[in-house]
Design a protein around this motif. Sequence first.
Motif, PDB file in Angstrom:
ATOM      1  N   LEU A   1      43.047  36.690  51.257  1.00  0.00           N
ATOM      2  CA  LEU A   1      44.066  36.823  50.221  1.00  0.00           C
ATOM      3  C   LEU A   1      44.502  38.270  50.014  1.00  0.00           C
ATOM      4  O   LEU A   1      45.683  38.542  49.764  1.00  0.00           O
ATOM      5  CB  LEU A   1      43.568  36.221  48.906  1.00  0.00           C
ATOM      6  CG  LEU A   1      43.516  34.688  48.849  1.00  0.00           C
ATOM      7  CD1 LEU A   1      42.960  34.224  47.508  1.00  0.00           C
ATOM      8  CD2 LEU A   1      44.907  34.093  49.076  1.00  0.00           C
ATOM      9  N   GLU A   2      43.571  39.212  50.131  1.00  0.00           N
ATOM     10  CA  GLU A   2      43.967  40.608  49.951  1.00  0.00           C
ATOM     11  C   GLU A   2      44.921  41.065  51.057  1.00  0.00           C
ATOM     12  O   GLU A   2      45.808  41.898  50.815  1.00  0.00           O
ATOM     13  CB  GLU A   2      42.748  41.525  49.885  1.00  0.00           C
ATOM     14  CG  GLU A   2      41.790  41.394  51.038  1.00  0.00           C
ATOM     15  CD  GLU A   2      40.655  40.417  50.746  1.00  0.00           C
ATOM     16  OE1 GLU A   2      39.563  40.628  51.300  1.00  0.00           O
ATOM     17  OE2 GLU A   2      40.880  39.463  49.966  1.00  0.00           O
ATOM     18  N   ASP A   3      44.768  40.510  52.250  1.00  0.00           N
ATOM     19  CA  ASP A   3      45.695  40.836  53.331  1.00  0.00           C
ATOM     20  C   ASP A   3      47.043  40.137  53.122  1.00  0.00           C
ATOM     21  O   ASP A   3      48.096  40.678  53.498  1.00  0.00           O
ATOM     22  CB  ASP A   3      45.099  40.442  54.679  1.00  0.00           C
ATOM     23  CG  ASP A   3      43.876  41.275  55.031  1.00  0.00           C
ATOM     24  OD1 ASP A   3      43.869  42.476  54.707  1.00  0.00           O
ATOM     25  OD2 ASP A   3      42.922  40.720  55.602  1.00  0.00           O
ATOM     26  N   CYS A   4      47.015  38.952  52.531  1.00  0.00           N
ATOM     27  CA  CYS A   4      48.259  38.263  52.192  1.00  0.00           C
ATOM     28  C   CYS A   4      49.039  39.059  51.152  1.00  0.00           C
ATOM     29  O   CYS A   4      50.275  39.184  51.241  1.00  0.00           O
ATOM     30  CB  CYS A   4      47.962  36.861  51.661  1.00  0.00           C
ATOM     31  SG  CYS A   4      47.139  35.756  52.831  1.00  0.00           S
TER      32      CYS A   4
ATOM     33  N   ASP B   1      36.466  33.840  38.298  1.00  0.00           N
ATOM     34  CA  ASP B   1      36.802  34.179  36.915  1.00  0.00           C
ATOM     35  C   ASP B   1      37.502  35.524  36.792  1.00  0.00           C
ATOM     36  O   ASP B   1      37.998  35.872  35.717  1.00  0.00           O
ATOM     37  CB  ASP B   1      35.525  34.200  36.062  1.00  0.00           C
ATOM     38  CG  ASP B   1      34.930  32.815  35.880  1.00  0.00           C
ATOM     39  OD1 ASP B   1      35.691  31.827  35.935  1.00  0.00           O
ATOM     40  OD2 ASP B   1      33.694  32.718  35.693  1.00  0.00           O
ATOM     41  N   THR B   2      37.537  36.276  37.874  1.00  0.00           N
ATOM     42  CA  THR B   2      38.091  37.626  37.824  1.00  0.00           C
ATOM     43  C   THR B   2      39.547  37.642  38.270  1.00  0.00           C
ATOM     44  O   THR B   2      39.884  37.141  39.347  1.00  0.00           O
ATOM     45  CB  THR B   2      37.287  38.580  38.724  1.00  0.00           C
ATOM     46  OG1 THR B   2      35.914  38.581  38.313  1.00  0.00           O
ATOM     47  CG2 THR B   2      37.847  39.998  38.641  1.00  0.00           C
ATOM     48  N   ILE B   3      40.394  38.209  37.439  1.00  0.00           N
ATOM     49  CA  ILE B   3      41.789  38.437  37.827  1.00  0.00           C
ATOM     50  C   ILE B   3      41.845  39.789  38.526  1.00  0.00           C
ATOM     51  O   ILE B   3      41.522  40.827  37.935  1.00  0.00           O
ATOM     52  CB  ILE B   3      42.718  38.412  36.602  1.00  0.00           C
ATOM     53  CG1 ILE B   3      42.719  37.013  35.983  1.00  0.00           C
ATOM     54  CG2 ILE B   3      44.141  38.821  36.998  1.00  0.00           C
ATOM     55  CD1 ILE B   3      43.514  36.913  34.696  1.00  0.00           C
ATOM     56  N   ARG B   4      42.238  39.764  39.794  1.00  0.00           N
ATOM     57  CA  ARG B   4      42.251  40.991  40.595  1.00  0.00           C
ATOM     58  C   ARG B   4      43.628  41.653  40.560  1.00  0.00           C
ATOM     59  O   ARG B   4      44.646  40.967  40.645  1.00  0.00           O
ATOM     60  CB  ARG B   4      41.867  40.688  42.037  1.00  0.00           C
ATOM     61  CG  ARG B   4      40.416  40.301  42.207  1.00  0.00           C
ATOM     62  CD  ARG B   4      40.055  40.194  43.689  1.00  0.00           C
ATOM     63  NE  ARG B   4      40.458  38.909  44.251  1.00  0.00           N
ATOM     64  CZ  ARG B   4      40.447  38.639  45.546  1.00  0.00           C
ATOM     65  NH1 ARG B   4      40.091  39.572  46.413  1.00  0.00           N
ATOM     66  NH2 ARG B   4      40.812  37.457  45.985  1.00  0.00           N
TER      67      ARG B   4
ATOM     68  N   VAL C   1      47.170  31.739  41.761  1.00  0.00           N
ATOM     69  CA  VAL C   1      48.405  32.108  41.075  1.00  0.00           C
ATOM     70  C   VAL C   1      48.532  33.616  41.145  1.00  0.00           C
ATOM     71  O   VAL C   1      47.542  34.345  40.999  1.00  0.00           O
ATOM     72  CB  VAL C   1      48.418  31.604  39.617  1.00  0.00           C
ATOM     73  CG1 VAL C   1      47.205  32.075  38.827  1.00  0.00           C
ATOM     74  CG2 VAL C   1      49.712  32.027  38.912  1.00  0.00           C
ATOM     75  N   ILE C   2      49.739  34.084  41.400  1.00  0.00           N
ATOM     76  CA  ILE C   2      49.999  35.513  41.555  1.00  0.00           C
ATOM     77  C   ILE C   2      51.155  35.921  40.656  1.00  0.00           C
ATOM     78  O   ILE C   2      52.200  35.263  40.640  1.00  0.00           O
ATOM     79  CB  ILE C   2      50.346  35.863  43.010  1.00  0.00           C
ATOM     80  CG1 ILE C   2      49.161  35.578  43.916  1.00  0.00           C
ATOM     81  CG2 ILE C   2      50.758  37.324  43.140  1.00  0.00           C
ATOM     82  CD1 ILE C   2      49.462  35.815  45.369  1.00  0.00           C
ATOM     83  N   ALA C   3      50.960  37.007  39.934  1.00  0.00           N
ATOM     84  CA  ALA C   3      52.025  37.581  39.117  1.00  0.00           C
ATOM     85  C   ALA C   3      52.397  38.935  39.693  1.00  0.00           C
ATOM     86  O   ALA C   3      51.555  39.841  39.768  1.00  0.00           O
ATOM     87  CB  ALA C   3      51.574  37.722  37.671  1.00  0.00           C
ATOM     88  N   THR C   4      53.642  39.073  40.121  1.00  0.00           N
ATOM     89  CA  THR C   4      54.114  40.354  40.626  1.00  0.00           C
ATOM     90  C   THR C   4      54.620  41.206  39.465  1.00  0.00           C
ATOM     91  O   THR C   4      55.177  40.693  38.496  1.00  0.00           O
ATOM     92  CB  THR C   4      55.232  40.165  41.664  1.00  0.00           C
ATOM     93  OG1 THR C   4      56.286  39.368  41.086  1.00  0.00           O
ATOM     94  CG2 THR C   4      54.696  39.451  42.899  1.00  0.00           C
ATOM     95  N   ASP C   5      54.425  42.522  39.587  1.00  0.00           N
ATOM     96  CA  ASP C   5      54.760  43.420  38.481  1.00  0.00           C
ATOM     97  C   ASP C   5      55.464  44.678  38.980  1.00  0.00           C
ATOM     98  O   ASP C   5      55.174  45.784  38.534  1.00  0.00           O
ATOM     99  CB  ASP C   5      53.478  43.787  37.724  1.00  0.00           C
ATOM    100  CG  ASP C   5      53.759  44.312  36.326  1.00  0.00           C
ATOM    101  OD1 ASP C   5      54.903  44.152  35.843  1.00  0.00           O
ATOM    102  OD2 ASP C   5      52.852  44.896  35.714  1.00  0.00           O
ATOM    103  N   GLY C   6      56.377  44.484  39.939  1.00  0.00           N
ATOM    104  CA  GLY C   6      57.196  45.585  40.428  1.00  0.00           C
ATOM    105  C   GLY C   6      56.363  46.728  40.971  1.00  0.00           C
ATOM    106  O   GLY C   6      55.434  46.539  41.762  1.00  0.00           O
TER     107      GLY C   6
ATOM    108  N   LEU D   1      49.526  38.027  30.014  1.00  0.00           N
ATOM    109  CA  LEU D   1      49.484  37.721  31.435  1.00  0.00           C
ATOM    110  C   LEU D   1      48.203  36.993  31.834  1.00  0.00           C
ATOM    111  O   LEU D   1      48.247  35.969  32.527  1.00  0.00           O
ATOM    112  CB  LEU D   1      49.625  39.006  32.251  1.00  0.00           C
ATOM    113  CG  LEU D   1      49.580  38.830  33.763  1.00  0.00           C
ATOM    114  CD1 LEU D   1      50.720  37.941  34.241  1.00  0.00           C
ATOM    115  CD2 LEU D   1      49.636  40.181  34.465  1.00  0.00           C
ATOM    116  N   HIS D   2      47.069  37.487  31.396  1.00  0.00           N
ATOM    117  CA  HIS D   2      45.806  36.862  31.790  1.00  0.00           C
ATOM    118  C   HIS D   2      45.721  35.438  31.268  1.00  0.00           C
ATOM    119  O   HIS D   2      45.249  34.533  31.976  1.00  0.00           O
ATOM    120  CB  HIS D   2      44.630  37.702  31.290  1.00  0.00           C
ATOM    121  CG  HIS D   2      44.447  38.979  32.064  1.00  0.00           C
ATOM    122  ND1 HIS D   2      43.233  39.625  32.179  1.00  0.00           N
ATOM    123  CD2 HIS D   2      45.321  39.723  32.786  1.00  0.00           C
ATOM    124  CE1 HIS D   2      43.378  40.707  32.930  1.00  0.00           C
ATOM    125  NE2 HIS D   2      44.636  40.791  33.286  1.00  0.00           N
TER     126      HIS D   2
END
Length: 316
Positions: A275-278, A237-240, A220-225, A204-205
């Motif tokens: 973005l965190e609110d989105c 550089d950080t994936i949140r 880019v956003i990956a949803t994971d249920g 994923l990363h």
Amino acid sequence: MTLPEAHNREQRPSDYDVLVVGGVGVDTIVRVDELRVPPGDSVFVEPLKDYVGHTGNGVALGWHTLGLRTKFIDFLGDDPQGRMVLDHYARHGLDFSHLHSPHGTPRSANLVDPRGRRFSFYDGRHPADLRLPRDFYLPFLERSAHVHLSIIGHNQDMYEDIHRLGVTSSTDLHDWDGRNPHHRHYALNSDYVFLSAAAVPDRLHTVLRTVIDEGRARFVIATDGADGCYLLERGDDTIRHFPAVRPERPVVDSNGAGDAFVTAFLHSYFEGDALEDCVLSGSVAGAFVCGSVGTHTEFIDLPGLRAASARAAVNR
């Protein structure tokens, strides 16, 4: 409502806040005990039901329900499914234009288990070389502030015009494996990229960084249920990771959850939210649709989204 200046609302007059290109069809929902083929050669199930569905349909109706001036265009067959689509949009008041497809209206059969998990079989009836003619899509694109491209193939040549006009773009890659060139074309040419983590749990990363490093995406956003989602923003550089919100209704059907996430996330982004609110808006909308049976049968409206997001924020 209007889109902010960052989305060309001030620089270029537009008739549509959002243009959705491609991705309408009819889903047949089959409710099963579990997502596997049982022994024997037949099994009784609940009555099969058809729904107007597919990803572009979910995005267009989702934005329409949230109050954005939405235009939807696609191919459509002259068949019972096509007439079902047109009747459906007339009832909802969705602005839809189409070209006739001699191949018919796309269909899928979706298996759904008691926990709401689903597996879809798409018929892929449109040939690979089918394209929306430029003289059909360009007048709509020129009047839009933002465009969302479903990964259905016949819109893939639009990016040159999208970039020339300075229209922002989004796409949902669904269960991309990080390698398929068909999806990669959309991934590297869109400004806002969404995908499911389902097919790349161990890479994923790497996939997220590829979208940012090799493409033009701002994020880019990956949803994971039920495990939430992952966000990578250009310049960071950080994936949140963000946890999922707790659904306020029992989960009965996950069809359309990803489309709802996209529409609510981008609606908040267009309003200038952090973005965190989105992410919170997208998660709330995705959880909401899992509480209704069928594909795209219920959409959260703006007052409902704001109220549910406020409740979810308390537990963040």
